[in-house]
Design an enzyme around this catalytic site. Sequence first.
Site, mmCIF file in Angstrom:
data_model
loop_
_atom_site.group_PDB
_atom_site.id
_atom_site.type_symbol
_atom_site.label_atom_id
_atom_site.label_comp_id
_atom_site.label_asym_id
_atom_site.label_seq_id
_atom_site.Cartn_x
_atom_site.Cartn_y
_atom_site.Cartn_z
ATOM 1 N N HIS A 57 27.049 -1.618 -7.574
ATOM 2 C CA HIS A 57 25.982 -2.377 -8.230
ATOM 3 C C HIS A 57 26.307 -3.872 -8.201
ATOM 4 O O HIS A 57 27.433 -4.258 -7.868
ATOM 5 C CB HIS A 57 25.769 -1.902 -9.679
ATOM 6 C CG HIS A 57 26.937 -2.140 -10.582
ATOM 7 N ND1 HIS A 57 27.834 -1.152 -10.929
ATOM 8 C CD2 HIS A 57 27.364 -3.258 -11.211
ATOM 9 C CE1 HIS A 57 28.751 -1.651 -11.739
ATOM 10 N NE2 HIS A 57 28.496 -2.926 -11.922
HETATM 11 P P1 TYD Z 1 29.166 1.224 -14.736
HETATM 12 O O1 TYD Z 1 29.170 -0.218 -15.125
HETATM 13 O O2 TYD Z 1 28.196 1.656 -13.694
HETATM 14 O O3 TYD Z 1 30.633 1.645 -14.283
HETATM 15 P P2 TYD Z 1 31.436 1.362 -12.923
HETATM 16 O O4 TYD Z 1 30.971 0.073 -12.335
HETATM 17 O O5 TYD Z 1 32.861 1.314 -13.363
HETATM 18 O O6 TYD Z 1 31.220 2.504 -11.987
HETATM 19 O O7 TYD Z 1 28.987 2.084 -16.067
HETATM 20 C C1 TYD Z 1 29.112 3.490 -16.078
HETATM 21 C C2 TYD Z 1 28.397 4.023 -17.308
HETATM 22 O O8 TYD Z 1 28.979 3.506 -18.503
HETATM 23 C C3 TYD Z 1 26.912 3.640 -17.357
HETATM 24 O O9 TYD Z 1 26.189 4.755 -17.820
HETATM 25 C C4 TYD Z 1 26.837 2.532 -18.385
HETATM 26 C C5 TYD Z 1 28.009 2.816 -19.297
HETATM 27 N N1 TYD Z 1 28.613 1.583 -19.840
HETATM 28 C C6 TYD Z 1 28.412 1.230 -21.159
HETATM 29 O O10 TYD Z 1 27.727 1.941 -21.918
HETATM 30 N N2 TYD Z 1 28.960 0.093 -21.650
HETATM 31 C C7 TYD Z 1 29.706 -0.731 -20.872
HETATM 32 O O11 TYD Z 1 30.210 -1.794 -21.334
HETATM 33 C C8 TYD Z 1 29.913 -0.352 -19.499
HETATM 34 C C9 TYD Z 1 30.736 -1.216 -18.575
HETATM 35 C C10 TYD Z 1 29.357 0.800 -19.014
#
Ligand code: TYD
Length: 142
Positions: A57
């Site tokens: 992303h």
């Molecule tokens: P994501 O940012 O997509 O993780 P990564 O980049 O490490 O793969 O987040 C994964 C899930 O966690 C998504 O459902 C959103 C949730 N999340 C939160 O609720 N709060 C946060 O601060 C973060 C970073 C993620």
Amino acid sequence: MCAKFSINDCPVIDLGKIHSERRGDITVVENDGTLPFDVKRVYYLYDVPGGASRGAHAHKELSQLIVAASGSFQVTLDDGKVRRTFFLNRPYQGLLVRPGIWRDLDDFSSGAVCMVLASDVYKKEDYIRDYQAFLDFRGINC
Ligand code: TYD
């Protein structure tokens, strides 16, 4: 719109360390200008299974510093034109990721801890999870 930041705005920053003879090291980040943003949120990613990848992303507004607090992993950044891969394995260094940059994280070592210092609280609407929407956001055709 044409986004402002490119891969060249995403360096690995040396945070320095306070060394105590035979007692370990300390690395400090303060809201004193070490980073080009003030830290509003810290989160960390751990227990990532071997072979798993994260990220996939970009953020519209958020800036982040990504630190391998323990172990190692790879971060690939993409500004829509240039892609660059960084191997992070030093807790006293952090990769600055500016808004509008796509990131993929993979190749996590066993026991890796990915600590992220972020410029804002969690906002679902700040995410771009579709690569074509990312290219549109970057104004790749303008
Ligand atoms: P994501 O940012 O997509 O993780 P990564 O980049 O490490 O793969 O987040 C994964 C899930 O966690 C998504 O459902 C959103 C949730 N999340 C939160 O609720 N709060 C946060 O601060 C973060 C970073 C993620």
